[in-house]
Enzyme design. Structure first.
Site, mmCIF file in Angstrom:
data_model
loop_
_atom_site.group_PDB
_atom_site.id
_atom_site.type_symbol
_atom_site.label_atom_id
_atom_site.label_comp_id
_atom_site.label_asym_id
_atom_site.label_seq_id
_atom_site.Cartn_x
_atom_site.Cartn_y
_atom_site.Cartn_z
ATOM 1 C CG HIS A 84 36.091 48.713 36.284
ATOM 2 N ND1 HIS A 84 36.605 48.107 37.406
ATOM 3 C CD2 HIS A 84 36.572 48.012 35.235
ATOM 4 C CE1 HIS A 84 37.356 47.084 37.046
ATOM 5 N NE2 HIS A 84 37.355 47.005 35.724
ATOM 6 C CG ASP A 163 36.053 39.082 36.419
ATOM 7 O OD1 ASP A 163 35.972 38.929 35.183
ATOM 8 O OD2 ASP A 163 36.776 39.928 36.943
ATOM 9 N NE ARG A 170 37.355 37.805 28.681
ATOM 10 C CZ ARG A 170 37.255 39.019 29.263
ATOM 11 N NH1 ARG A 170 37.072 39.122 30.554
ATOM 12 N NH2 ARG A 170 37.299 40.098 28.541
ATOM 13 C CB SER A 185 34.931 40.831 32.868
ATOM 14 O OG SER A 185 36.040 41.246 33.609
ATOM 15 C CE LYS A 189 36.646 43.463 37.526
ATOM 16 N NZ LYS A 189 37.246 42.674 36.481
HETATM 17 N N1 URA Z 1 38.560 45.208 32.663
HETATM 18 C C1 URA Z 1 37.951 44.179 33.273
HETATM 19 O O1 URA Z 1 37.739 44.188 34.477
HETATM 20 N N2 URA Z 1 37.586 43.133 32.537
HETATM 21 C C2 URA Z 1 37.785 43.060 31.206
HETATM 22 O O2 URA Z 1 37.400 42.098 30.603
HETATM 23 C C3 URA Z 1 38.428 44.152 30.568
HETATM 24 C C4 URA Z 1 38.797 45.223 31.329
#
Ligand code: URA
Length: 436
Positions: A84, A163, A170, A185, A189
């Protein structure tokens, strides 16, 4: 426990520390639509200013991860690896890394997002392919993971719904760049999707949410600690985002660059990052004992064509047109392509990634409002990177547009974003450090 949202906000506003029970009650109430967005926004802003302790962040992450269903992928694969990015400009890393790692025999199951603020999203890029389906059911996700060994899909309402709601909130309340909010966040996930080994690409610089190496280190350490505590194998790569990654910015343009990289013809900085991130995934996934071995495997699957074939198989499995994979010139193309020429001879001292990202949004490559359609064809291709020599009149970049007014506005922004100086300038390293 009786929970009052206003007390919860006031506590954080005044620098207090939340208990696990309070954080769980907040997430439960927010997901159930019992807590309105205006109160949740006020709390996010309080967190932005006051921060959270590592314990609070871990409790929030878990509450978010278990706010919906969670996937257990062990019936389809013994070990699933994932990556990620914290978000950047020209960041098409997943498109190259996913097939490379899958081609070594490690299943990659990834939930990706759409663009956030000025940064692009993997799903938007993939939808440059005619027919590509980003929204898969759990069953489809699992079946493809088993049969193809690579799947990249969008988060669903059922998976980490906290999220999904907080991310969108956000994005429009100025509360994205907060270490605990980004960490929870991303990690919620990753935990909900059930991957065993996770490589985080934490971006640093002008086009990233973390502007300094120090802040990026704090974010990376926090996420690695949360994952390790939950028995995930973790690594975080801290990589540069002062200038855009690679040369292409914009959905279809980035897909083309990712395909070129799978053929071994990618730009140097992007190729290096792909080797590092894929190498860490391969190492954590147990396919290589050392970084050197992992890199050699990456070289092998690129050279023998198996990484490209895996990419093709994955696009086809999700409904994409194989003709466009084989001939990327068939991907969406902009009507107008104009160069931006350097006014003077010298050295490129700055290509502000934030401004290039914003220019691409202006061209139509990103969303200004939730759910808007985007133009996959538009964007910017850099001819020069920071440190390169340039002659007067030589192109610094080319702009791909479908609308004259948007083109003029983007060119104006790019002219200010790219700085040329008479003195030689050092380029940026692409990888700063790896935290394990
Ligand atoms: N990527 C994400 O999944 N969440 C964030 O808050 C920032 C980048």
């Amino acid at each position: 426990m009786s929970f009052r949202m206003v007390d919860f906000i006031v506590k954080k506003r005044d620098g207090g520390t939340h208990s696990r029970e309070e954080l769980e009650a907040f997430i439960r109430g927010y997901v159930a639509d019992e807590i309105p967005d205006y109160q949740a926004s006020a709390w996010c802003m309080a967190v932005y200013f006051q921060g959270m302790t590592p314990e609070e962040t871990a409790h929030l992450t878990l509450a978010m991860a278990y706010s919906g269903e969670t996937l257990d992928l062990h019936d389809v694969a013994p070990i699933v690896v994932d990556k990620h990015s914290s978000g950047g400009v020209g960041d098409k890393t997943s498109l190259a890394v996913g097939p490379i790692v899958a081609a070594t025999g490690l299943p990659v199951g990834k939930m990706s997002g759409r663009g956030l603020a000025h940064t692009g999203g993997t799903l938007d890029k993939l939808e440059s392919f005619r027919g590509f389906r980003a929204e898969l059911s759990f069953e489809e996700f699992k079946r493809q993971l088993k049969e193809v060994g690579l799947v990249i899909a969008g988060a669903t309402h059922d998976l980490a719904p906290a999220d999904k709601k907080l991310y969108a909130l956000r994005d429009v309340t100025g509360t994205v760049p907060s270490v605990p909010l980004i960490a929870s966040s991303i990690m919620s996930k990753k935990i909900a999707t059930g991957s065993d080994a996770i490589v985080l690409d934490v971006k640093v610089g002008k086009g990233a949410f973390m502007r300094t190496l120090e802040d990026a280190r704090v974010l990376a350490r926090l996420m690695v600690d949360i994952g390790t505590h939950l028995n995930r194998r973790m690594a975080a790569v801290l990589s540069d985002m002062n200038q855009p990654l690679g040369r292409a910015v914009g959905n279809a343009l980035e897909v083309k660059e990712a395909i070129a990289t799978l053929h071994g013809r990618g730009p140097a900085d992007f190729t290096e990052l792909v080797h590092t991130v894929a190498g860490e995934m391969i190492r954590l996934g147990g396919k290589a004992a050392t970084r050197e071995e992992a890199r050699a495997l990456v070289d092998k699957v690129i050279a023998d064509g198996s990484a490209f074939r895996k990419f093709r198989e994955f696009i086809v499995a999700q409904g994409g047109d194989p003709a466009q994979v084989d001939n990327p010139d068939l991907l969406p193309k902009a009507r107008i392509v104009v160069p931006l020429e350097s006014a003077a001879a010298g050295y490129v001292a700055d290509i502000d990634a934030l401004q290039v990202g914003l220019a691409t949004m202006i061209l139509g490559g990103g969303r200004e409002k939730k759910g808007e359609p985007i133009d996959h064809a538009v964007g910017v291709v850099l001819h020069k990177k920071v440190g390169d020599r340039v002659d007067a009149g030589e192109p610094l970049c080319e702009v791909h547009a479908n609308d004259e007014a948007r083109l003029a506005e983007a060119l104006e922004r790019l002219r200010r974003a790219i700085v040329v100086t008479p003195e030689p300038v050092e380029g940026y390293p692409i990888v700063y450090e790896i935290i394990t």
